[in-house]
Scaffold this motif. Structure first.
Motif, PDB file in Angstrom:
ATOM      1  N   LEU A   1      -2.924   7.040   2.728  1.00 36.75           N
ATOM      2  CA  LEU A   1      -2.340   5.735   3.063  1.00 36.75           C
ATOM      3  C   LEU A   1      -0.820   5.818   3.149  1.00 36.75           C
ATOM      4  O   LEU A   1      -0.201   5.253   4.052  1.00 36.75           O
ATOM      5  CB  LEU A   1      -2.746   4.691   2.022  1.00 36.75           C
ATOM      6  CG  LEU A   1      -4.077   3.971   2.223  1.00 36.75           C
ATOM      7  CD1 LEU A   1      -4.281   2.939   1.121  1.00 36.75           C
ATOM      8  CD2 LEU A   1      -4.147   3.287   3.583  1.00 36.75           C
ATOM      9  N   PHE A   2      -0.210   6.525   2.211  1.00 37.51           N
ATOM     10  CA  PHE A   2       1.245   6.645   2.208  1.00 37.51           C
ATOM     11  C   PHE A   2       1.733   7.398   3.439  1.00 37.51           C
ATOM     12  O   PHE A   2       2.748   7.040   4.035  1.00 37.51           O
ATOM     13  CB  PHE A   2       1.728   7.335   0.936  1.00 37.51           C
ATOM     14  CG  PHE A   2       1.454   6.549  -0.313  1.00 37.51           C
ATOM     15  CD1 PHE A   2       1.520   5.166  -0.312  1.00 37.51           C
ATOM     16  CD2 PHE A   2       1.114   7.187  -1.496  1.00 37.51           C
ATOM     17  CE1 PHE A   2       1.261   4.430  -1.464  1.00 37.51           C
ATOM     18  CE2 PHE A   2       0.866   6.458  -2.654  1.00 37.51           C
ATOM     19  CZ  PHE A   2       0.937   5.079  -2.631  1.00 37.51           C
TER      20      PHE A   2
ATOM     21  N   THR B   1      -0.299  -6.994   5.385  1.00 37.78           N
ATOM     22  CA  THR B   1      -1.299  -5.931   5.396  1.00 37.78           C
ATOM     23  C   THR B   1      -0.720  -4.635   4.854  1.00 37.78           C
ATOM     24  O   THR B   1      -1.340  -3.963   4.032  1.00 37.78           O
ATOM     25  CB  THR B   1      -1.818  -5.697   6.829  1.00 37.78           C
ATOM     26  OG1 THR B   1      -2.402  -6.899   7.320  1.00 37.78           O
ATOM     27  CG2 THR B   1      -2.853  -4.580   6.855  1.00 37.78           C
ATOM     28  N   HIS B   2       0.464  -4.283   5.268  1.00 36.84           N
ATOM     29  CA  HIS B   2       1.103  -3.059   4.797  1.00 36.84           C
ATOM     30  C   HIS B   2       1.409  -3.137   3.309  1.00 36.84           C
ATOM     31  O   HIS B   2       1.274  -2.147   2.584  1.00 36.84           O
ATOM     32  CB  HIS B   2       2.387  -2.796   5.583  1.00 36.84           C
ATOM     33  CG  HIS B   2       2.135  -2.480   7.029  1.00 36.84           C
ATOM     34  ND1 HIS B   2       3.106  -2.602   7.993  1.00 36.84           N
ATOM     35  CD2 HIS B   2       1.013  -2.063   7.663  1.00 36.84           C
ATOM     36  CE1 HIS B   2       2.594  -2.251   9.166  1.00 36.84           C
ATOM     37  NE2 HIS B   2       1.331  -1.932   8.991  1.00 36.84           N
ATOM     38  N   GLU B   3       1.824  -4.292   2.864  1.00 34.95           N
ATOM     39  CA  GLU B   3       2.104  -4.475   1.444  1.00 34.95           C
ATOM     40  C   GLU B   3       0.837  -4.301   0.620  1.00 34.95           C
ATOM     41  O   GLU B   3       0.849  -3.672  -0.443  1.00 34.95           O
ATOM     42  CB  GLU B   3       2.701  -5.868   1.216  1.00 34.95           C
ATOM     43  CG  GLU B   3       3.174  -6.106  -0.215  1.00 34.95           C
ATOM     44  CD  GLU B   3       3.798  -7.477  -0.373  1.00 34.95           C
ATOM     45  OE1 GLU B   3       4.870  -7.567  -0.986  1.00 34.95           O
ATOM     46  OE2 GLU B   3       3.198  -8.467   0.114  1.00 34.95           O
ATOM     47  N   LEU B   4      -0.283  -4.860   1.108  1.00 34.54           N
ATOM     48  CA  LEU B   4      -1.562  -4.737   0.409  1.00 34.54           C
ATOM     49  C   LEU B   4      -2.011  -3.284   0.366  1.00 34.54           C
ATOM     50  O   LEU B   4      -2.458  -2.794  -0.681  1.00 34.54           O
ATOM     51  CB  LEU B   4      -2.621  -5.597   1.105  1.00 34.54           C
ATOM     52  CG  LEU B   4      -4.045  -5.517   0.531  1.00 34.54           C
ATOM     53  CD1 LEU B   4      -4.057  -5.977  -0.921  1.00 34.54           C
ATOM     54  CD2 LEU B   4      -5.007  -6.349   1.372  1.00 34.54           C
TER      55      LEU B   4
ATOM     56  N   ILE C   1      -2.786  -0.819  -2.890  1.00 33.00           N
ATOM     57  CA  ILE C   1      -4.025  -0.062  -3.023  1.00 33.00           C
ATOM     58  C   ILE C   1      -3.720   1.419  -3.225  1.00 33.00           C
ATOM     59  O   ILE C   1      -4.359   2.104  -4.035  1.00 33.00           O
ATOM     60  CB  ILE C   1      -4.921  -0.264  -1.783  1.00 33.00           C
ATOM     61  CG1 ILE C   1      -5.449  -1.699  -1.742  1.00 33.00           C
ATOM     62  CG2 ILE C   1      -6.092   0.729  -1.779  1.00 33.00           C
ATOM     63  CD1 ILE C   1      -6.216  -2.045  -0.493  1.00 33.00           C
ATOM     64  N   GLY C   2      -2.732   1.918  -2.500  1.00 31.09           N
ATOM     65  CA  GLY C   2      -2.348   3.309  -2.637  1.00 31.09           C
ATOM     66  C   GLY C   2      -1.837   3.639  -4.029  1.00 31.09           C
ATOM     67  O   GLY C   2      -2.155   4.694  -4.580  1.00 31.09           O
ATOM     68  N   ILE C   3      -1.059   2.744  -4.604  1.00 32.83           N
ATOM     69  CA  ILE C   3      -0.546   2.958  -5.965  1.00 32.83           C
ATOM     70  C   ILE C   3      -1.693   3.032  -6.968  1.00 32.83           C
ATOM     71  O   ILE C   3      -1.718   3.894  -7.847  1.00 32.83           O
ATOM     72  CB  ILE C   3       0.435   1.837  -6.357  1.00 32.83           C
ATOM     73  CG1 ILE C   3       1.703   1.915  -5.509  1.00 32.83           C
ATOM     74  CG2 ILE C   3       0.808   1.942  -7.839  1.00 32.83           C
ATOM     75  CD1 ILE C   3       2.686   0.794  -5.763  1.00 32.83           C
ATOM     76  N   ILE C   4      -2.649   2.117  -6.834  1.00 31.71           N
ATOM     77  CA  ILE C   4      -3.808   2.126  -7.732  1.00 31.71           C
ATOM     78  C   ILE C   4      -4.605   3.411  -7.548  1.00 31.71           C
ATOM     79  O   ILE C   4      -5.063   4.030  -8.518  1.00 31.71           O
ATOM     80  CB  ILE C   4      -4.697   0.901  -7.481  1.00 31.71           C
ATOM     81  CG1 ILE C   4      -3.933  -0.389  -7.827  1.00 31.71           C
ATOM     82  CG2 ILE C   4      -5.980   0.979  -8.306  1.00 31.71           C
ATOM     83  CD1 ILE C   4      -4.663  -1.665  -7.459  1.00 31.71           C
TER      84      ILE C   4
ATOM     85  N   MET D   1       7.185   2.168   7.277  1.00 27.17           N
ATOM     86  CA  MET D   1       8.094   1.976   6.158  1.00 27.17           C
ATOM     87  C   MET D   1       9.045   3.161   6.048  1.00 27.17           C
ATOM     88  O   MET D   1       8.762   4.252   6.545  1.00 27.17           O
ATOM     89  CB  MET D   1       7.310   1.798   4.844  1.00 27.17           C
ATOM     90  CG  MET D   1       6.336   0.628   4.862  1.00 27.17           C
ATOM     91  SD  MET D   1       5.265   0.587   3.393  1.00 27.17           S
ATOM     92  CE  MET D   1       6.480   0.290   2.109  1.00 27.17           C
ATOM     93  N   LYS D   2      10.170   2.944   5.361  1.00 23.82           N
ATOM     94  CA  LYS D   2      11.141   3.999   5.134  1.00 23.82           C
ATOM     95  C   LYS D   2      10.564   5.044   4.175  1.00 23.82           C
ATOM     96  O   LYS D   2       9.783   4.729   3.288  1.00 23.82           O
ATOM     97  CB  LYS D   2      12.427   3.432   4.542  1.00 23.82           C
ATOM     98  CG  LYS D   2      13.092   2.353   5.395  1.00 23.82           C
ATOM     99  CD  LYS D   2      13.585   2.907   6.716  1.00 23.82           C
ATOM    100  CE  LYS D   2      14.335   1.840   7.495  1.00 23.82           C
ATOM    101  NZ  LYS D   2      14.799   2.346   8.811  1.00 23.82           N
ATOM    102  N   ALA D   3      10.983   6.308   4.348  1.00 28.83           N
ATOM    103  CA  ALA D   3      10.499   7.383   3.482  1.00 28.83           C
ATOM    104  C   ALA D   3      10.828   7.103   2.021  1.00 28.83           C
ATOM    105  O   ALA D   3      10.004   7.314   1.123  1.00 28.83           O
ATOM    106  CB  ALA D   3      11.105   8.720   3.908  1.00 28.83           C
TER     107      ALA D   3
END
Length: 304
Positions: free
Chosen positions: A238-239, A16-19, A23-26, A246-248
């Motif tokens: 999201l980030f 889920t976090h990877e998805l 989405i955030g990158i897009i 996740m790590k900074a």
């Protein structure tokens, strides 16, 4: 049985976090396109982008309204600092888009994880393992190649490159502050106050500069709203939320995927040229990001 179920839940959470990360990158990749479409001053664009984002967040933060004001003076100060750095990032980076190409401007932002890693080392004595360095190195090489053909030698283009570089440093500071604050402040409260401080800082800037606060066309308001929804809520928000999982340095690596998608969008929507070198470098970037996220883990600070 209980162990197996726990493993399944862990896999599900990671997926889920990877998805959400993808989405955030897009989402953030559309930011440069919307800015280019707007004719308003970049400070006005950034201000309304953040104010409108907070309006959209109100239904989500309402239930936290009582605790949102129970913050210490130190927390308020760091929230303000984080907001000011975010405002500075938007102001500098959006200004760069008016002076250089989308590919050049976004590729320079890929230096953000370098700033984050340097800052993490000096502030928290955090070190990176070999896989993190390898993934970052591959992605940075691809980022340099993808924008190399667009780097201009004119004073205007060089100024745009410098503004993007300074914008990358500003958002790295914002990320480092956010990493620490998210340990103490609720995610919704953190985003709301940081966006509000950032938007208000930009409002003061617009007031001093004499920019108009109204009189914009429906097209401009539509762009402001799109910026609030797509790259802000489905990108930066999201980030910020993912910082608790996740790590900074890992979250900051999201910017390495932006030049790929942003350059493709600029090619399709803005008619900016896109070479085979840039496409090939895009694959390098994506591989570096995947390598960093999949295998990279920050080492514990010395003496921990």
């Amino acid at each position: 049985m209980e162990t197996a179920q726990g493993m399944n839940r862990s896999v599900k959470i990671f997926t889920t976090h990877e998805l959400l990360f993808i989405i955030g990158i897009i989402g953030i990749s559309f930011s440069s396109i919307f800015v280019r479409w707007s004719e308003a001053d970049v400070a006005v664009i950034a201000m309304y982008r953040l104010y409108l984002t907070n309006l959209l967040l109100l239904p989500f933060v309402w239930k936290y309204r009582s605790s949102m004001f129970r913050l210490s003076a130190r927390q308020w100060a760091w929230l303000a600092a984080s907001g000011i750095m975010l405002a500075l990032h938007f102001l500098l980076w959006m200004a760069s888009l008016r002076l250089t190409t989308v590919a050049s401007s976004t590729v320079i932002l890929t230096l953000e994880p370098v700033f984050v890693m340097i800052g993490s080392y000096f502030l928290f004595r955090t070190k990176a393992n070999r896989m993190m360095l390898l993934g970052m190195g591959i992605a940075l090489i691809g980022s340099i190649v993808i924008g190399s053909s667009d780097f201009g030698l004119s004073p205007q283009a060089l100024l745009g490159d410098l503004l993007s570089l300074l914008g990358a440093a500003a958002v790295a500071v914002h990320m480092l502050i956010g990493k620490e604050l998210r340990k103490e402040v609720n995610a919704f409260a953190y985003n709301f106050w940081v966006f509000l401080f950032a938007a208000t800082a930009l409002a003061f800037y617009n007031l001093v500069k004499g920019n108009a606060f109204g009189g914009y066309s429906s097209k401009e308001w539509g762009i402001f709203l799109l910026l609030a929804i797509v790259p802000t809520l489905f990108g930066h928000y999201l980030f910020n939320w993912l910082l608790q999982y996740m790590k900074a340095a890992a979250v900051s690596m999201s910017v390495l995927g932006e030049p790929v998608i942003a350059s493709l969008l600029a090619w399709m929507l803005l008619k900016e040229p896109l070479t085979g070198y840039q496409l090939g470098a895009g694959l390098f970037i994506l591989f570096g990001v995947w390598l960093f996220i999949r295998y990279g883990k920050e080492k514990e600070p010395a003496g921990a």
